[in-house]
Design a protein around this motif. Structure first.
Motif, PDB file in Angstrom:
ATOM      1  N   ALA A 124      -4.613  20.199  46.392  1.00 32.69           N
ATOM      2  CA  ALA A 124      -3.093  20.727  47.179  1.00 32.69           C
ATOM      3  C   ALA A 124      -2.165  20.041  46.732  1.00 32.69           C
ATOM      4  O   ALA A 124      -2.427  18.659  47.389  1.00 32.69           O
ATOM      5  N   PRO A 125      -1.072  20.796  46.494  1.00 33.58           N
ATOM      6  CA  PRO A 125       0.228  20.031  46.915  1.00 33.58           C
ATOM      7  C   PRO A 125       0.252  19.153  48.231  1.00 33.58           C
ATOM      8  O   PRO A 125       0.291  20.099  49.462  1.00 33.58           O
ATOM      9  N   TYR A 126       1.028  18.468  48.184  1.00 30.74           N
ATOM     10  CA  TYR A 126       0.929  17.487  49.738  1.00 30.74           C
ATOM     11  C   TYR A 126       1.954  18.393  50.581  1.00 30.74           C
ATOM     12  O   TYR A 126       2.489  18.563  52.136  1.00 30.74           O
ATOM     13  N   ASP A 127       2.477  19.638  50.859  1.00 31.74           N
ATOM     14  CA  ASP A 127       3.089  20.518  51.639  1.00 31.74           C
ATOM     15  C   ASP A 127       2.641  21.532  51.309  1.00 31.74           C
ATOM     16  O   ASP A 127       3.405  22.614  52.285  1.00 31.74           O
ATOM     17  N   ASP A 128       1.401  21.646  50.983  1.00 36.78           N
ATOM     18  CA  ASP A 128       0.384  22.917  51.618  1.00 36.78           C
ATOM     19  C   ASP A 128      -0.187  22.678  52.881  1.00 36.78           C
ATOM     20  O   ASP A 128      -0.766  22.505  52.889  1.00 36.78           O
ATOM     21  N   ALA A 129       1.095  24.254  53.753  1.00 37.33           N
ATOM     22  CA  ALA A 129       0.552  24.013  54.634  1.00 37.33           C
ATOM     23  C   ALA A 129      -0.996  24.164  54.685  1.00 37.33           C
ATOM     24  O   ALA A 129      -1.554  23.488  55.973  1.00 37.33           O
ATOM     25  N   ALA A 130      -1.882  25.377  53.918  1.00 35.86           N
ATOM     26  CA  ALA A 130      -2.800  26.091  54.497  1.00 35.86           C
ATOM     27  C   ALA A 130      -3.864  25.046  54.757  1.00 35.86           C
ATOM     28  O   ALA A 130      -4.899  24.166  55.157  1.00 35.86           O
ATOM     29  N   ALA A 131      -3.604  23.755  53.193  1.00 37.18           N
ATOM     30  CA  ALA A 131      -4.619  23.097  52.853  1.00 37.18           C
ATOM     31  C   ALA A 131      -3.982  21.412  54.137  1.00 37.18           C
ATOM     32  O   ALA A 131      -5.317  21.208  54.419  1.00 37.18           O
ATOM     33  N   LEU A 132      -3.105  20.863  54.604  1.00 40.69           N
ATOM     34  CA  LEU A 132      -2.556  20.279  55.228  1.00 40.69           C
ATOM     35  C   LEU A 132      -3.355  20.314  56.679  1.00 40.69           C
ATOM     36  O   LEU A 132      -4.184  19.954  56.979  1.00 40.69           O
ATOM     37  N   GLU A 133      -3.935  21.802  56.838  1.00 37.66           N
ATOM     38  CA  GLU A 133      -4.377  21.791  58.117  1.00 37.66           C
ATOM     39  C   GLU A 133      -5.965  22.329  57.811  1.00 37.66           C
ATOM     40  O   GLU A 133      -6.440  21.465  58.995  1.00 37.66           O
ATOM     41  N   ARG A 134      -6.476  22.448  57.251  1.00 44.62           N
ATOM     42  CA  ARG A 134      -7.994  22.069  56.915  1.00 44.62           C
ATOM     43  C   ARG A 134      -7.885  20.809  56.704  1.00 44.62           C
ATOM     44  O   ARG A 134      -9.853  20.341  57.334  1.00 44.62           O
ATOM     45  N   PHE A 135      -6.946  19.689  56.318  1.00 46.56           N
ATOM     46  CA  PHE A 135      -7.910  18.387  55.670  1.00 46.56           C
ATOM     47  C   PHE A 135      -7.523  18.360  57.009  1.00 46.56           C
ATOM     48  O   PHE A 135      -8.305  17.026  57.214  1.00 46.56           O
ATOM     49  N   ALA A 136      -6.580  18.418  58.834  1.00 41.87           N
ATOM     50  CA  ALA A 136      -6.745  17.518  59.323  1.00 41.87           C
ATOM     51  C   ALA A 136      -7.643  17.808  59.856  1.00 41.87           C
ATOM     52  O   ALA A 136      -8.041  17.305  60.923  1.00 41.87           O
ATOM     53  N   ASP A 137      -8.240  19.561  60.385  1.00 40.76           N
ATOM     54  CA  ASP A 137      -9.091  20.105  61.039  1.00 40.76           C
ATOM     55  C   ASP A 137     -10.961  19.240  60.454  1.00 40.76           C
ATOM     56  O   ASP A 137     -11.670  19.271  61.092  1.00 40.76           O
ATOM     57  N   LEU A 138     -10.790  18.826  59.373  1.00 46.16           N
ATOM     58  CA  LEU A 138     -12.373  18.281  58.697  1.00 46.16           C
ATOM     59  C   LEU A 138     -11.930  16.395  59.113  1.00 46.16           C
ATOM     60  O   LEU A 138     -13.195  15.778  59.098  1.00 46.16           O
ATOM     61  N   SER A 139     -10.633  16.048  59.667  1.00 47.84           N
ATOM     62  CA  SER A 139     -10.885  14.671  59.638  1.00 47.84           C
ATOM     63  C   SER A 139     -10.808  14.268  60.829  1.00 47.84           C
ATOM     64  O   SER A 139      -9.937  14.662  62.161  1.00 47.84           O
ATOM     65  N   ASP A 140     -11.465  12.534  61.379  1.00 43.72           N
ATOM     66  CA  ASP A 140     -10.795  12.173  62.918  1.00 43.72           C
ATOM     67  C   ASP A 140      -9.609  11.067  62.866  1.00 43.72           C
ATOM     68  O   ASP A 140      -9.288  11.567  63.794  1.00 43.72           O
ATOM     69  N   VAL A 141      -9.593  10.742  61.920  1.00 37.01           N
ATOM     70  CA  VAL A 141      -8.344  10.222  62.101  1.00 37.01           C
ATOM     71  C   VAL A 141      -7.427  10.072  59.864  1.00 37.01           C
ATOM     72  O   VAL A 141      -8.637  10.281  59.070  1.00 37.01           O
ATOM     73  N   VAL A 142      -6.623  10.464  59.947  1.00 32.65           N
ATOM     74  CA  VAL A 142      -6.137  10.352  58.786  1.00 32.65           C
ATOM     75  C   VAL A 142      -5.549   8.697  58.113  1.00 32.65           C
ATOM     76  O   VAL A 142      -3.890   8.694  58.490  1.00 32.65           O
ATOM     77  N   THR A 143      -5.202   8.404  57.191  1.00 30.63           N
ATOM     78  CA  THR A 143      -4.600   7.255  56.747  1.00 30.63           C
ATOM     79  C   THR A 143      -3.924   8.180  54.671  1.00 30.63           C
ATOM     80  O   THR A 143      -4.361   8.361  54.816  1.00 30.63           O
ATOM     81  N   LEU A 144      -3.233   6.574  53.737  1.00 29.90           N
ATOM     82  CA  LEU A 144      -2.238   6.706  53.816  1.00 29.90           C
ATOM     83  C   LEU A 144      -3.211   6.272  52.435  1.00 29.90           C
ATOM     84  O   LEU A 144      -2.875   4.851  52.255  1.00 29.90           O
TER      85      LEU A 144
END
Ligand SMILES: Nc1ncnc2c1ncn2[C@@H]1O[C@H](COP(=O)(O)OP(=O)(O)O)[C@@H](O)[C@H]1O
Ligand SMILES: [Mg+2]
Length: 360
Positions: free
Chosen positions: A51-71
């Motif tokens: 998904a594009p980096y500004d897709d709000a729903a995708a960011l939410e799903r990604f955050a909920d899957l992750s325990d920490v986010v790095t880049l």
């Protein structure tokens, strides 16, 4: 963070691929968010959201899957990182990205930390007055944001050329004096949540067409210069109080000494040699930092030469894969483009080889 936890990686390139490959032995899973189908990272990750980096729903799903986010790519929109940070810890955080996404803020931070840089000035909406006063000509005009591999920058020798560059490059630029460097160096430092900081050896980088071609580890320069570069990288990592990695690029010349050029809050192409040549690789060190594990020992066990495989060069994989002193890495990119980083090879050498051969 206990084994079994999920590290979210923003970006799907080769850096993400090598983070995921380093996370697996420590028992972590990686989730990748990338706009790209079949990305290098997704080929080895546990889960991918395309998904594009500004897709709000995708960011939410990604955050909920992750325990920490790095880049693995620091030029993600600030709003995307803010949206993630509301749901999950991010390492590095928004504060660090605000500095490292902006060349002017980076150089200002380096000066505030007592480190030298080339002369520089902000150029806003074509206003060249500060530049004429503090930088002069020749100069390099660069976009403050989003540049990489020499993109978004131009050398200018006259006022007319500078005015033209302003029209082409946009409203928010930095002007820099041209540094007559003899060597380009870089250092990668890691910082843990508790504030422990450890740096890899300083390396020497040779660029071709603004793209990294070869890294020599260690840099073929006096020990005191390498130590000064390590200390500078540690100091910047401490000032930023980041969690994760900070890669710092420097220019060096006998007249000007060591100057900070730019920094990136992520693994760096000039650190790929650490995979085979150090007790802990830059990728494992990042995983350790963001998961709150003790940092590993960055000590170098070999000298090394890392060479990028650009474009069609990766077709010549048969030779390095047959050489016992050479380690081949291919990134799984289907599309070959001129200058595209398709893989790299690291050649291991006995400790002390570079210093013996080199100019140090
Ligand atoms: N002020 C400068 N003086 C001399 N060379 C420069 C200067 N700025 C950049 N360069 C050259 O251009 C390369 C790319 O610039 P850099 O600032 O590192 O941007 P990026 O790597 O993000 O494209 C540097 O590695 C260096 O070789
Ligand atoms: Mg650079």
């Amino acid at each position: 963070m206990p084994p079994g936890s999920v590290i979210g990686i923003l970006g799907g390139g080769q850096l993400g691929r090598m983070i995921a490959l380093a996370a697996a032995p420590l028992g972590y899973r990686c989730a990748v968010l990338t706009p790209e189908e079949d990305s290098p990272a997704s080929q080895v990750a546990w889960h991918t959201i395309v998904a594009p980096y500004d897709d709000a729903a995708a960011l939410e799903r990604f955050a909920d899957l992750s325990d920490v986010v790095t880049l693995e790519f620091e030029n993600v929109p600030a709003q995307a990182v803010a949206a993630l940070a509301a749901r999950v810890p991010t390492a590095p955080d928004e504060r660090v990205l605000a500095v490292t996404q902006d060349r002017l803020k980076e150089k200002t931070l380096a000066r505030e930390a007592g480190l030298a840089t080339v002369a520089f000035a902000a150029v806003e909406r074509g206003d060249l007055s500060a530049m004429r006063e503090t930088v002069g000509f020749p100069a390099i005009l660069k976009t403050r944001r989003m540049g990489y591999d020499g993109k978004g920058q131009r050398r200018v020798d006259t006022l007319e050329a500078a005015e033209r560059a302003c029209r082409d490059l946009g409203d928010s630029l930095i002007a820099e004096a041209v540094c007559p460097f003899e060597l380009e160096l870089s250092v990668i430092a890691a910082r843990s949540p508790g504030g422990e900081i450890r740096a890899f050896d300083a390396v020497e980088n040779a660029h071709e067409n603004h793209i990294l071609r070869t890294t020599y580890a260690p840099a073929r320069i006096a020990e005191a210069v390498r130590a000064e570069a390590q200390e500078a990288a540690r100091r910047l990592a401490g000032r930023l109080a980041l969690v994760g990695l900070l890669a710092v690029e420097f220019f060096w010349s006998p007249e000007a000494g060591l100057l900070v050029n730019e920094m990136a809050p992520r693994p760096h192409n000039s650190g790929h040699w650490t995979i085979e040549a150090c007790r802990t690789s830059q990728f494992e060190q990042l995983v350790r930092a963001v998961c709150g594990l003790p940092l590993g020992d960055p000590a170098r066990r070999h000298d090394a030469t890392m060479t990028n495989l650009l474009g069609a060069e990766a077709d010549d994989w048969a030779e390095p894969v047959a050489d016992p002193d050479t380690h081949l890495h291919l990134y799984g990119k289907a599309e070959v483009r001129e200058g595209r980083k398709m893989g790299h090879v690291t050649r291991l050498l006995p400790l002390g080889s570079h210093i013996a051969d080199g100019n140090g």
